[in-house]
Scaffold this active site. Sequence first.
Site, short mmCIF file in Angstrom:
data_model
loop_
_atom_site.label_atom_id
_atom_site.label_comp_id
_atom_site.label_asym_id
_atom_site.label_seq_id
_atom_site.Cartn_x
_atom_site.Cartn_y
_atom_site.Cartn_z
N GLY A 31 2.20 -1.11 -3.28
CA GLY A 31 2.61 -0.74 -4.64
C GLY A 31 1.42 -0.49 -5.53
N HIS A 34 -1.28 4.97 -6.96
CA HIS A 34 -2.21 5.86 -7.66
C HIS A 34 -2.34 7.15 -6.85
CE1 HIS A 34 -5.01 4.55 -4.60
NE2 HIS A 34 -4.89 3.30 -5.00
N GLY A 36 -4.39 8.18 -4.78
CA GLY A 36 -4.72 7.99 -3.37
C GLY A 36 -3.44 7.87 -2.54
N HIS A 37 -2.50 7.04 -3.01
CA HIS A 37 -1.23 6.89 -2.30
C HIS A 37 -0.45 8.21 -2.30
CE1 HIS A 37 -1.84 2.63 -3.82
NE2 HIS A 37 -1.78 2.47 -2.51
N GLY A 147 -5.25 5.44 4.29
CA GLY A 147 -6.40 6.03 3.59
C GLY A 147 -7.71 5.61 4.23
N ASP A 150 -9.95 2.37 3.18
CA ASP A 150 -9.94 1.12 3.96
C ASP A 150 -10.31 1.48 5.40
OD1 ASP A 150 -8.93 -0.85 1.97
OD2 ASP A 150 -7.29 0.58 1.89
N SER A 187 -8.37 2.80 -6.29
CA SER A 187 -7.89 1.53 -5.76
C SER A 187 -7.00 0.87 -6.81
CB SER A 187 -9.09 0.62 -5.47
OG SER A 187 -8.66 -0.71 -5.33
O1 PAF Z 1 -3.69 -0.81 2.71
C1 PAF Z 1 -2.78 -1.50 2.22
O2 PAF Z 1 -2.33 -1.28 1.08
C2 PAF Z 1 -2.20 -2.66 3.03
O3 PAF Z 1 -3.19 -3.29 3.78
C3 PAF Z 1 -1.03 -2.23 3.94
C4 PAF Z 1 -1.46 -1.26 5.01
C5 PAF Z 1 0.07 -1.61 3.09
C6 PAF Z 1 -0.45 -3.47 4.64
O4 PAF Z 1 0.02 -4.41 3.73
#
Ligand code: PAF
Length: 281
Positions: A31, A34, A36-37, A147, A150, A187
Amino acid sequence: MNIYRKIINLNVNLAKLKKNGTTIGFVPTMGSLHEGHLSLLKRSKKENDVTIVSLFVNPEQFNSAVDLELYPRDELKDFKMLEEHANDIVFCPDVKEMYPKKEEHFFELDGLDSVMEGKYRSGHFQGVAKIVSKFFEIIKPNNAYFGKKDFQQAVIIKYLVKKYFKKSDINIVICDTVREPDGLAMSSRNLRLNKAQRKAAVLVSQTLFKYIKKDSKLSITDIKKKVFDTINENQYLQTEYFNIVNNETLQDIESERLEHGVTACIAVYADEIRLIDNVSV
Ligand code: PAF
């Protein structure tokens, strides 16, 4: 957009979709969405018939109760954003739904989980592996999107699928890091930065871009010193680790020169807020 909080309800819908041969793209998130998502969502929408985004702050991957408590949450804002970007399904279970009982499962991750993030956030990747495996078992997506911000997580998820989901044919897609106009990697934690910390934080990406270049004349030892010194000289910043690693093994490279196939990974505290970033050569 369909919103599901219970696995059973999501499963009923998924069974119908899969019967018709619908391809499923999955974007796991915690959740606080932003750009990026949204870039992961856009890519999934392009490559699949239906996209599922999960919103779940996974307590098992936090090794600090304070960090878990302070993790930003705004479900309604997330729903609105997902709706505006024509997401199909959102899965937002509560903790009891995902962890009805205590589990001791240990994932063997070939040491990929014991360096960098794993060294400083003990148990973090076991928690990530646990929740991502659960999602994969429930959703069985054709494609799952992560992404590159990470980077270590992305390498570990690929390994996890290769080792534990051999028969499932889940394709892992790693998407480029989305950055603010000044270069700061997007982030959810950036929301916690005050003005002075935000101004300082840009130094992390700026320093990586300055020193991590394929044709660099500097030795690895000198690059490391320059990066540490530049960042730590800033009054708000403190580097936790800076490693230059092989893209597959995540082990520090032995060569003294930057070469293709390596990634420079960094974690920096802006006061109490922990930021990570990476640049590949
Ligand atoms: O990258 C993230 O936001 C978290 O590590 C994920 C992959 C959703 C697992 O909780």
